[in-house]
Design a protein around this motif. Structure first.
Motif, mmCIF file in Angstrom:
data_model
loop_
_atom_site.group_PDB
_atom_site.id
_atom_site.type_symbol
_atom_site.label_atom_id
_atom_site.label_comp_id
_atom_site.label_asym_id
_atom_site.label_seq_id
_atom_site.Cartn_x
_atom_site.Cartn_y
_atom_site.Cartn_z
ATOM 1 N N ASP A 113 0.693 -1.451 -0.444
ATOM 2 C CA ASP A 113 -0.613 -0.282 0.156
ATOM 3 C C ASP A 113 0.209 0.949 -0.309
ATOM 4 O O ASP A 113 1.729 1.967 0.813
ATOM 5 C CB ASP A 113 -1.015 -0.173 1.229
ATOM 6 C CG ASP A 113 -1.580 0.653 0.918
ATOM 7 O OD1 ASP A 113 -1.545 2.226 0.718
ATOM 8 O OD2 ASP A 113 -2.977 0.812 2.011
ATOM 9 N N PRO A 114 0.698 1.970 -0.873
ATOM 10 C CA PRO A 114 2.297 2.987 -0.927
ATOM 11 C C PRO A 114 1.113 4.297 -0.311
ATOM 12 O O PRO A 114 1.926 4.667 0.418
ATOM 13 C CB PRO A 114 1.524 3.973 -2.716
ATOM 14 C CG PRO A 114 0.210 3.289 -2.838
ATOM 15 C CD PRO A 114 0.325 2.194 -1.805
ATOM 16 N N TYR A 160 7.947 4.793 3.274
ATOM 17 C CA TYR A 160 7.019 4.516 2.615
ATOM 18 C C TYR A 160 7.784 3.295 1.112
ATOM 19 O O TYR A 160 8.589 3.943 1.646
ATOM 20 C CB TYR A 160 6.246 5.597 2.690
ATOM 21 C CG TYR A 160 5.363 6.383 2.545
ATOM 22 C CD1 TYR A 160 3.853 6.081 3.287
ATOM 23 C CD2 TYR A 160 5.774 7.413 3.826
ATOM 24 C CE1 TYR A 160 3.329 6.455 4.625
ATOM 25 C CE2 TYR A 160 4.844 7.688 5.291
ATOM 26 C CZ TYR A 160 3.677 7.885 5.109
ATOM 27 O OH TYR A 160 2.739 8.119 6.135
ATOM 28 N N PRO A 161 6.740 2.953 0.704
ATOM 29 C CA PRO A 161 7.420 1.508 -0.294
ATOM 30 C C PRO A 161 7.839 3.047 -1.085
ATOM 31 O O PRO A 161 9.371 2.270 -1.806
ATOM 32 C CB PRO A 161 6.059 1.024 -0.802
ATOM 33 C CG PRO A 161 5.095 0.988 0.603
ATOM 34 C CD PRO A 161 5.194 2.536 1.311
ATOM 35 N N HIS A 162 7.715 4.092 -1.739
ATOM 36 C CA HIS A 162 8.695 4.041 -2.530
ATOM 37 C C HIS A 162 10.210 4.321 -1.786
ATOM 38 O O HIS A 162 10.437 5.855 -3.188
ATOM 39 C CB HIS A 162 7.388 6.269 -3.534
ATOM 40 C CG HIS A 162 7.341 6.614 -1.988
ATOM 41 N ND1 HIS A 162 6.580 7.073 -1.096
ATOM 42 C CD2 HIS A 162 8.313 7.685 -1.832
ATOM 43 C CE1 HIS A 162 7.098 7.748 -0.736
ATOM 44 N NE2 HIS A 162 8.021 8.930 -1.122
ATOM 45 N N GLU A 163 10.355 4.742 -0.858
ATOM 46 C CA GLU A 163 11.059 5.315 -0.414
ATOM 47 C C GLU A 163 12.026 4.540 -0.094
ATOM 48 O O GLU A 163 13.331 4.846 0.231
ATOM 49 C CB GLU A 163 11.241 5.835 1.747
ATOM 50 C CG GLU A 163 10.152 7.075 1.070
ATOM 51 C CD GLU A 163 10.231 7.709 2.988
ATOM 52 O OE1 GLU A 163 10.727 8.478 2.654
ATOM 53 O OE2 GLU A 163 9.042 7.150 2.887
ATOM 54 N N LEU A 164 11.802 3.419 -0.318
ATOM 55 C CA LEU A 164 12.507 1.665 -0.702
ATOM 56 C C LEU A 164 13.081 1.213 -1.993
ATOM 57 O O LEU A 164 12.121 1.686 -2.810
ATOM 58 C CB LEU A 164 12.139 1.023 0.110
ATOM 59 C CG LEU A 164 11.931 1.306 1.550
ATOM 60 C CD1 LEU A 164 10.928 -0.614 2.143
ATOM 61 C CD2 LEU A 164 12.594 1.922 2.912
ATOM 62 N N ARG A 171 12.581 -7.066 0.060
ATOM 63 C CA ARG A 171 12.628 -8.330 1.665
ATOM 64 C C ARG A 171 11.440 -7.338 2.723
ATOM 65 O O ARG A 171 10.754 -8.595 3.576
ATOM 66 C CB ARG A 171 13.783 -7.336 2.252
ATOM 67 C CG ARG A 171 15.362 -7.650 1.493
ATOM 68 C CD ARG A 171 16.334 -7.370 1.512
ATOM 69 N NE ARG A 171 17.552 -7.242 0.970
ATOM 70 C CZ ARG A 171 18.401 -8.969 1.354
ATOM 71 N NH1 ARG A 171 17.869 -9.657 2.291
ATOM 72 N NH2 ARG A 171 18.884 -8.924 0.274
ATOM 73 N N VAL A 172 11.050 -6.498 2.377
ATOM 74 C CA VAL A 172 9.778 -6.390 3.162
ATOM 75 C C VAL A 172 8.532 -7.177 3.014
ATOM 76 O O VAL A 172 7.769 -7.447 3.603
ATOM 77 C CB VAL A 172 8.962 -4.569 2.689
ATOM 78 C CG1 VAL A 172 7.836 -4.617 3.911
ATOM 79 C CG2 VAL A 172 10.262 -3.571 3.341
ATOM 80 N N MET A 173 8.280 -7.420 1.733
ATOM 81 C CA MET A 173 7.202 -8.272 1.070
ATOM 82 C C MET A 173 7.587 -9.827 1.904
ATOM 83 O O MET A 173 6.671 -10.642 2.433
ATOM 84 C CB MET A 173 6.888 -8.462 -0.506
ATOM 85 C CG MET A 173 6.881 -7.357 -0.798
ATOM 86 S SD MET A 173 4.564 -7.500 -0.941
ATOM 87 C CE MET A 173 4.362 -8.940 -1.182
#
Length: 274
Positions: A113-114, A160-164, A171-173
């Protein structure tokens, strides 16, 4: 006195004669046609084939995530610890997903989720199942981020996802998929969107985590090189059917189906790692 040999462990996930159709406005697609496969604790079973072969429809069927409609299960069983997923109600399925069986999807940028911080998305798996309060879920999520090799998990938790990077998002998934310690992990093309170096890191991580937790892993891929390096057994799918199956060594050394031989002919680095 003779000792009876131990019986082989029962499959954790056992798919029997599965038929999956997608009934569209003008046609019916027979995505899976009589597929049978099983995977045991501590084992990696790879399902391989080109796009449209039925791999992902099979993976989603294991958690009953294909959209219904247009998806219709017209036959077979998907047994998770002996219980048929296809006959369970939605409430029971919500209790199973993420806890007993979990999935790493192909594209973490579209799966995450962004608008939510990544740590909260990992913690939410535990909160959903009611096994942890907010503080406990946060601690477990931080531990999961650390276990999958994310540096400075406290800081990453708040991002947030866009920062990775793509590798960190994957790896978060993996952390979200494993935080509740499922018995079965489905990895659907887990390295497709990553560069070669990061692919190697993610595959090594999955092998390490499986050995640590003893999960059954169902690996969905089109890449036989990945299969050679990570899987114990392999099922080759073509047009919704299993055309060949066996240990990785058996299938790679003595393929019997023409389609399998074609796949092997165009794939480099096919010797399974001993």
């Amino acid at each position: 006195m003779t000792t009876e040999p131990h019986a082989p462990a029962q499959p954790v996930l056992d798919i029997r004669d599965l038929h999956v159709d997608f009934r569209l406005a003008t046609t019916t697609v027979h995505a899976v046609r009589g597929l049978s496969l099983s995977v045991r604790a501590g084992e990696t079973l790879a399902v391989v084939g080109e796009s449209g072969s039925g791999k992902s429809a099979t993976a989603l069927s294991a958690m009953r995530l294909n959209p219904e409609p247009p998806c219709v299960y017209t036959g077979g069983q998907v047994l998770l610890d002996g219980q048929d997923v296809l006959t369970r109600g939605e409430r029971a399925l919500r209790g199973i997903r993420g806890a007993d069986i979990s999935m790493i999807f192909q594209d973490p940028m579209t799966s995450l989720d962004p608008l939510q911080r990544v740590g909260r998305q990992v913690a939410e798996v535990l909160r959903h199942h009611g096994t942890h309060n907010r503080a406990q879920a946060r601690d477990a999520a931080l531990a999961a981020l650390d276990e999958v090799g994310i540096p400075d998990p406290e800081r990453r938790y708040r991002q947030y996802p866009h920062e990775l990077s793509g590798g960190l998002r994957q790896r978060v998934m993996i952390a979200a998929a494993l935080v509740a310690r499922p018995r079965v992990l489905i990895a659907d093309e887990p390295t497709t969107a990553l560069d070669v170096t990061v692919q190697r890191q993610i595959l090594d991580l999955l092998v390490t985590l499986q050995a640590r937790h003893g999960m059954a892993v169902l690996l969905i891929t089109h890449d036989l090189g990945v299969v050679a390096e990570t899987a114990d057994r392999v099922v080759v799918m073509h047009h919704g059917r299993a055309v060949e199956s066996g240990t990785v060594h058996e299938v790679f050394a003595r393929p019997t189906d023409p389609y399998t031989r074609q796949l092997l002919a165009v794939t480099p680095r096919l010797e399974p790692v001993s």
